[in-house]
Design an enzyme around this catalytic site. Structure first.
Site, PDB file in Angstrom:
ATOM      1  CE  LYS A 110     -49.451 -29.915   7.763  1.00 31.88           C
ATOM      2  NZ  LYS A 110     -49.396 -29.054   6.521  1.00 31.88           N
ATOM      3  NE  ARG A 146     -51.494 -22.942   0.023  1.00 36.31           N
ATOM      4  CZ  ARG A 146     -51.877 -22.180  -1.389  1.00 36.31           C
ATOM      5  NH1 ARG A 146     -52.863 -21.733  -1.456  1.00 36.31           N
ATOM      6  NH2 ARG A 146     -50.914 -22.350  -2.483  1.00 36.31           N
ATOM      7  NE  ARG A 196     -49.379 -21.193   1.136  1.00 34.83           N
ATOM      8  CZ  ARG A 196     -49.525 -21.994   2.016  1.00 34.83           C
ATOM      9  NH1 ARG A 196     -50.282 -21.923   3.000  1.00 34.83           N
ATOM     10  NH2 ARG A 196     -48.631 -23.335   1.861  1.00 34.83           N
ATOM     11  N   PRO A 197     -49.990 -18.057  -4.400  1.00 34.40           N
ATOM     12  CG  PRO A 197     -48.567 -16.738  -6.108  1.00 34.40           C
ATOM     13  CD  PRO A 197     -48.866 -16.917  -4.774  1.00 34.40           C
ATOM     14  CB  VAL A 198     -50.767 -22.676  -8.080  1.00 38.38           C
ATOM     15  CG1 VAL A 198     -51.153 -23.061  -6.613  1.00 38.38           C
ATOM     16  CG2 VAL A 198     -51.920 -22.078  -8.866  1.00 38.38           C
ATOM     17  CG  ASP A 199     -46.682 -18.057 -10.220  1.00 35.60           C
ATOM     18  OD1 ASP A 199     -46.993 -17.962  -9.054  1.00 35.60           O
ATOM     19  OD2 ASP A 199     -45.341 -17.716 -10.758  1.00 35.60           O
ATOM     20  CD  GLN A 200     -42.617 -20.128 -10.693  1.00 35.21           C
ATOM     21  OE1 GLN A 200     -41.851 -20.776 -11.211  1.00 35.21           O
ATOM     22  NE2 GLN A 200     -43.205 -18.823 -10.992  1.00 35.21           N
ATOM     23  CG  ASP A 214     -43.702 -24.977   7.694  1.00 37.31           C
ATOM     24  OD1 ASP A 214     -43.879 -25.858   6.932  1.00 37.31           O
ATOM     25  OD2 ASP A 214     -44.184 -23.753   7.212  1.00 37.31           O
ATOM     26  NE  ARG A 247     -54.963 -27.085   7.400  1.00 39.79           N
ATOM     27  CZ  ARG A 247     -54.521 -26.418   6.695  1.00 39.79           C
ATOM     28  NH1 ARG A 247     -54.569 -25.050   6.853  1.00 39.79           N
ATOM     29  NH2 ARG A 247     -53.800 -26.803   5.482  1.00 39.79           N
TER      30      ARG A 247
HETATM   31  C1  EPZ Z   1     -45.206 -25.949   1.348  1.00 35.49           C
HETATM   32  O1  EPZ Z   1     -46.161 -25.285   0.916  1.00 35.49           O
HETATM   33  C2  EPZ Z   1     -45.502 -26.576   2.683  1.00 35.49           C
HETATM   34  N1  EPZ Z   1     -46.785 -27.333   2.581  1.00 35.49           N
HETATM   35  C3  EPZ Z   1     -45.827 -25.327   3.957  1.00 35.49           C
HETATM   36  O2  EPZ Z   1     -46.240 -25.925   5.104  1.00 35.49           O
HETATM   37  C4  EPZ Z   1     -44.390 -24.738   3.761  1.00 35.49           C
HETATM   38  O3  EPZ Z   1     -44.563 -23.382   4.672  1.00 35.49           O
HETATM   39  C5  EPZ Z   1     -43.886 -24.346   2.461  1.00 35.49           C
HETATM   40  O4  EPZ Z   1     -43.783 -25.284   1.531  1.00 35.49           O
HETATM   41  C6  EPZ Z   1     -42.439 -23.731   2.794  1.00 35.49           C
HETATM   42  O5  EPZ Z   1     -41.491 -24.486   3.188  1.00 35.49           O
HETATM   43  C7  EPZ Z   1     -46.817 -28.416   2.105  1.00 35.49           C
HETATM   44  O6  EPZ Z   1     -45.884 -28.955   1.691  1.00 35.49           O
HETATM   45  C8  EPZ Z   1     -47.954 -29.256   2.016  1.00 35.49           C
HETATM   46  P1  EPZ Z   1     -44.148 -23.204  -1.459  1.00 35.49           P
HETATM   47  P2  EPZ Z   1     -46.281 -24.706  -0.661  1.00 35.49           P
HETATM   48  O7  EPZ Z   1     -44.865 -23.330  -2.938  1.00 35.49           O
HETATM   49  O8  EPZ Z   1     -45.505 -25.683  -1.437  1.00 35.49           O
HETATM   50  C9  EPZ Z   1     -44.667 -18.556  -3.424  1.00 35.49           C
HETATM   51  C10 EPZ Z   1     -47.427 -26.048   6.902  1.00 35.49           C
HETATM   52  O9  EPZ Z   1     -47.391 -25.261   8.051  1.00 35.49           O
HETATM   53  N2  EPZ Z   1     -45.059 -19.324  -4.718  1.00 35.49           N
HETATM   54  O10 EPZ Z   1     -42.723 -23.464  -1.149  1.00 35.49           O
HETATM   55  O11 EPZ Z   1     -47.550 -24.194  -0.795  1.00 35.49           O
HETATM   56  C11 EPZ Z   1     -45.426 -18.769  -2.325  1.00 35.49           C
HETATM   57  O12 EPZ Z   1     -46.380 -17.655  -2.455  1.00 35.49           O
HETATM   58  C12 EPZ Z   1     -47.341 -25.511   5.635  1.00 35.49           C
HETATM   59  O13 EPZ Z   1     -47.284 -27.266   7.082  1.00 35.49           O
HETATM   60  C13 EPZ Z   1     -45.361 -18.634  -5.742  1.00 35.49           C
HETATM   61  O14 EPZ Z   1     -45.150 -17.534  -5.730  1.00 35.49           O
HETATM   62  O15 EPZ Z   1     -45.358 -23.338  -0.513  1.00 35.49           O
HETATM   63  C14 EPZ Z   1     -44.458 -18.636  -0.931  1.00 35.49           C
HETATM   64  O16 EPZ Z   1     -44.298 -17.330  -0.876  1.00 35.49           O
HETATM   65  C15 EPZ Z   1     -47.560 -24.148   5.487  1.00 35.49           C
HETATM   66  N3  EPZ Z   1     -45.849 -19.284  -6.918  1.00 35.49           N
HETATM   67  C16 EPZ Z   1     -43.115 -19.414  -1.536  1.00 35.49           C
HETATM   68  O17 EPZ Z   1     -43.343 -19.370  -2.934  1.00 35.49           O
HETATM   69  C17 EPZ Z   1     -46.040 -20.561  -6.854  1.00 35.49           C
HETATM   70  O18 EPZ Z   1     -46.644 -21.103  -7.919  1.00 35.49           O
HETATM   71  C18 EPZ Z   1     -42.945 -20.717  -1.292  1.00 35.49           C
HETATM   72  O19 EPZ Z   1     -44.130 -21.489  -1.268  1.00 35.49           O
HETATM   73  C19 EPZ Z   1     -45.750 -21.254  -5.712  1.00 35.49           C
HETATM   74  C20 EPZ Z   1     -45.089 -20.485  -4.783  1.00 35.49           C
END
Ligand code: EPZ
Length: 418
Positions: A22, A93, A122-126, A305, A397
């Site tokens: 996925k 998301r 789960r912000p998207v600031d990065q 995960d 999902r």
């Molecule tokens: C991906 O989510 C996966 N989803 C998630 O899988 C997985 O748990 C996660 O990576 C961590 O491995 C997909 O790939 C579609 P992150 P993502 O950005 O990219 C923080 C599942 O079960 N963060 O790596 O959204 C965030 O809040 C899903 O299949 C910021 O602060 O996760 C988190 O604490 C759930 N600012 C950490 O970083 C940002 O701009 C890691 O998040 C982005 C993230």
């Protein structure tokens, strides 16, 4: 609302064919936005999130042709709406992954902010910081990200923290930028590498994917490609953990053991024996499970995960273990549900202390998020008598036909409505 009903206490035996990943499929589907040519993507898993992404791409104006074997041909020739609406983004998301490609190819995009979810803010600031570094102008208005750019420019981007979709979004955007983009402190997940392999096949110039430093040299345009999505390592890990927990034996087909080594070493530590030959793994459960401490971390560390699934295994281990969650701030919602099944788990900050018990007893429990529900399925398979799991739309999902696949291993599991 559908439920799963499980009659647990059965040792699982048999074979499982792993589906496509996925978390590789979702960014790779978005790569089709970067070219007017047809892009063929194969081995897609039959999941709600994939259907949602195809609906979103169709909404934007991409021609979507699904074939009978869950392959799809996508053609983003004439796009009529450069936006991702809230009603679609709030259910998934990963919709934010259309942002990078749309801004790179069309110079603008309007994408609903994903909002938080059960496991965290789960912000998207990065994602935003990276696009701004490449010359985009980002405004947040009425819950939407409105992004415009007069052509993206290559930049040096250092992530403040490891973000999987942040790395993917900016890699997608950088393929058509003017100049070289370097992503530092990048995510090293295998799904990031699978996306890079697809983009390189489309003509992108990318090096270092799969490491913490990725270089992308922008090109004028990308062309079509035919890409098979990699296997789902989290699905594979879920079945391996389930069989170790129920005391059976599993032949897993279609997995690449090199990308699940953290899980293999933890399962081996719990006492399971794992042999592999090519893409086939044979997992044999021990008579008694050793408690294994887990600490989630970005790849190649233990995947967040898989945290809930492994906690379920630890509930019946022969001693006390700790499970620490370092990625998300609220990913322990399965704990109180597992305790309803007789587990003895105490939360201390971002660490759960799991005291092994001799057995679990079935009860009614509630799924709260995708992977928590996978942990509850494993606990239900362990527990004597009947467990009912509500809100299993969370499961659909991320798991393809879960009751069929577990049923083929001998599990007494059925889906009921109401
Ligand atoms: C991906 O989510 C996966 N989803 C998630 O899988 C997985 O748990 C996660 O990576 C961590 O491995 C997909 O790939 C579609 P992150 P993502 O950005 O990219 C923080 C599942 O079960 N963060 O790596 O959204 C965030 O809040 C899903 O299949 C910021 O602060 O996760 C988190 O604490 C759930 N600012 C950490 O970083 C940002 O701009 C890691 O998040 C982005 C993230």
């Amino acid at each position: 609302m559908e439920k799963l009903v499980i009659e647990g206490g059965v040792k699982l035996h048999g074979e499982v064919e792993v589906s496509g990943a996925k978390n590789a499929a979702l960014p790779i589907l978005c790569a089709s936005l970067l070219t007017a040519d047809s892009v063929k993507i194969r081995n897609l898993p039959h999941l709600q999130d994939v259907t949602t992404m195809l609906t979103l791409l169709g909404h934007i104006g991409v021609d979507v042709e699904l074939d009978e074997k869950m392959g799809v041909v996508l053609r983003a020739a004439e796009l009529n709406r450069l936006q991702a609406p809230y009603e679609l983004v709030r259910t998934m998301r990963a919709s934010v992954l259309v942002l990078g490609p749309l801004v790179a190819r069309y110079g603008k995009a309007r994408v609903s902010l994903p909002g938080g979810c059960a496991i965290g803010q789960r912000p998207v600031d990065q994602h935003i910081k990276g696009l701004e570094a490449m010359g985009a102008r980002v405004k947040i208005e009425q819950g939407y990200l409105s992004v415009t750019a007069d052509g993206l420019v290559g930049a040096e981007i250092v992530f403040d923290l490891v973000t999987v979709t942040g790395t993917e979004n900016l890699m997608l955007a950088a393929t058509l930028a003017d100049g070289v983009t370097t992503l530092r402190n990048a995510a090293q997940e295998p799904e990031v590498l699978d996306l890079a392999v697809c983009l390189i096949g489309m003509g992108a110039k990318i090096s270092g994917a799969g490491t913490d430093t990725i270089k992308i040299e922008g090109v004028a345009s990308l062309h079509g490609f035919d890409h098979p999505v990699m296997f789902d390592r989290i699905e594979a890990g879920t079945y391996m953990t389930a069989v170790a927990a129920t005391g059976g034996e599993l032949l897993l087909k279609g997995a690449n053991v090199n990308v699940i080594s953290s899980l293999v070493s933890k399962l081996t530590g719990s006492g399971a024996s794992i042999h592999f030959e090519g893409d086939q793994l044979l997992v044999t459960a021990p008579n008694r499970l050793n408690p294994i401490d887990i600490k989630t971390a970005p790849y190649p560390g233990f995947p967040t995960d898989m945290q809930a699934q492994f906690m379920a295994l630890n509930t019946i281990a022969n001693g006390t273990s700790t499970v620490s969650e370092t990625i998300f701030e609220n990913r322990f919602m399965h704990v109180q549900e597992l305790n309803r099944l007789g587990a003895k788990i105490e939360i201390q900050g971002n660490m759960a202390v799991v005291k092994g018990v001799s057995s679990l007893t079935g009860a009614e429990v509630m799924a709260t998020d995708l992977r928590a529900s996978a942990g509850l399925v494993i606990a239900g398979l362990i527990a004597a008598n009947e467990t009912t799991i509500g809100r299993i739309y969370h499961l659909d999902r991320g798991y393809e036909r879960i009751e069929e696949k577990f049923g083929r291993l001998g599990a007494k599991i059925r889906r009921v409505s109401g």
